[in-house]
Design an enzyme around this catalytic site. Sequence first.
Site, PDB file in Angstrom:
ATOM      1  CG  MET A  29      -1.920  -1.183   1.168  1.00 20.98           C
ATOM      2  SD  MET A  29      -3.440  -0.904   2.083  1.00 20.98           S
ATOM      3  CE  MET A  29      -2.819  -0.599   3.705  1.00 20.98           C
ATOM      4  N   GLY A  30       2.165   1.065  -0.323  1.00 25.13           N
ATOM      5  CA  GLY A  30       3.056   2.230  -0.406  1.00 25.13           C
ATOM      6  C   GLY A  30       3.557   2.677   0.953  1.00 25.13           C
ATOM      7  CG  ASN A  31       4.270   5.563   4.434  1.00 24.22           C
ATOM      8  OD1 ASN A  31       4.154   5.272   5.600  1.00 24.22           O
ATOM      9  ND2 ASN A  31       4.952   6.627   4.056  1.00 24.22           N
ATOM     10  N   GLY A  35      11.320  -2.836   5.484  1.00 24.29           N
ATOM     11  CA  GLY A  35      10.620  -4.129   5.465  1.00 24.29           C
ATOM     12  C   GLY A  35      10.123  -4.465   4.062  1.00 24.29           C
ATOM     13  CG  HIS A  36       7.087  -2.097   2.146  1.00 25.19           C
ATOM     14  ND1 HIS A  36       6.974  -1.005   2.966  1.00 25.19           N
ATOM     15  CD2 HIS A  36       5.877  -2.686   2.127  1.00 25.19           C
ATOM     16  CE1 HIS A  36       5.732  -0.929   3.432  1.00 25.19           C
ATOM     17  NE2 HIS A  36       5.044  -1.948   2.934  1.00 25.19           N
ATOM     18  CG  ASN A 149       6.855 -14.483   8.011  1.00 21.46           C
ATOM     19  OD1 ASN A 149       6.114 -14.873   7.114  1.00 21.46           O
ATOM     20  ND2 ASN A 149       8.004 -15.070   8.284  1.00 21.46           N
ATOM     21  CB  SER A 186       4.448  -1.107  10.885  1.00 23.43           C
ATOM     22  OG  SER A 186       3.159  -0.646  10.559  1.00 23.43           O
ATOM     23  CB  SER A 187       3.179   2.055   6.515  1.00 27.48           C
ATOM     24  OG  SER A 187       3.839   1.371   5.487  1.00 27.48           O
ATOM     25  NE  ARG A 188      -2.762   1.414   9.728  1.00 22.22           N
ATOM     26  CZ  ARG A 188      -3.195   0.489   8.878  1.00 22.22           C
ATOM     27  NH1 ARG A 188      -2.587  -0.672   8.795  1.00 22.22           N
ATOM     28  NH2 ARG A 188      -4.232   0.727   8.102  1.00 22.22           N
TER      29      ARG A 188
HETATM   30  O1  PAF Z   1      -0.134  -5.723   3.637  1.00 15.86           O
HETATM   31  C1  PAF Z   1      -0.529  -4.819   2.869  1.00 15.86           C
HETATM   32  O2  PAF Z   1       0.140  -3.826   2.611  1.00 15.86           O
HETATM   33  C2  PAF Z   1      -1.919  -4.923   2.252  1.00 15.86           C
HETATM   34  O3  PAF Z   1      -2.803  -5.524   3.137  1.00 15.86           O
HETATM   35  C3  PAF Z   1      -1.917  -5.645   0.888  1.00 15.86           C
HETATM   36  C4  PAF Z   1      -1.473  -7.078   1.012  1.00 15.86           C
HETATM   37  C5  PAF Z   1      -1.009  -4.892  -0.081  1.00 15.86           C
HETATM   38  C6  PAF Z   1      -3.340  -5.636   0.315  1.00 15.86           C
HETATM   39  O4  PAF Z   1      -3.837  -4.346   0.165  1.00 15.86           O
END
Ligand code: PAF
Length: 281
Positions: A29-31, A35-36, A149, A186-188
Amino acid sequence: MITTGEVDSLRTQVESWRRGGNVAFVPTMGNLHAGHLSLIEAAHKVADRVVASIFVNPLQFGAGEDFDNYPRTLERDAAMLAAEGTDLLFAPSVRVMYPKAQAEQTRVEVPGLSDVLCGACRPGHFVGVATVVCKLFNMVQPDIALFGNKDYQQLMVIRRMVQDLAMPVKIIGVETMRESSGLAMSSRNGYLSDGERAIAPVLYRVLTGVAQALREGSQDFAGLQAQAARELDDNGLRTDYVAIRNAADLLEPAAGEDRLVVLAAAFLGKARLIDNIEVAR
Ligand code: PAF
């Protein structure tokens, strides 16, 4: 890196890559954070081409949640993905993903698994996740897809969906990236104030304590859960749940179960933090 928001050009490109090799997909979902990027790195190790998506999915946010405020940082994210050697970024609009009104959108529901833990606190959330991931898989048509995970329940829901719907996509879970304090990335985390950031690592510390007690053979699941929730609350978080479950199906474990996962969600300021630790004993 190719960037597109259109399904036709995405499909044409991925189709041509799949003729000569395999394609891995990292939905986000960006940001983006480290981790991404670890998912992108893991994707390069298992595939010839790597596709990422950025889409803030309205279907998985409940009323009163942070959909409107969710940070949208497309330009910065695209630069980070390009620097990691991502081959294609799919960044569709809401209109491309959901051309009809959301109420008319066909949905994918994974019963049982979607209704417990985070699903109990966020009704409809996992239907939104399963629906968008199913749709993204149909659009991208990857051979492999990678998820963190950290979102353990999400990963289980997606694995079950893929199995139940016979989707030809191999799902890989990638280890949670942590800050030096132990806090799961986490983005949050961006919602946390400096003071809250200092408190947030308590979540991982408390889970580590529960995991340790389980490894040492404790069978007092209810006692460990209650004690952990108390510790979180005493340290300034507001516990949503702490749960010891079977790692394979998230059901409540019988005594003697040897593959467990301890999961927790807790509120801290504007953020709802989640984390988990798997325990094999
Ligand atoms: O983990 C996320 O960022 C979202 O839940 C996903 C898997 C991209 C689905 O919108």
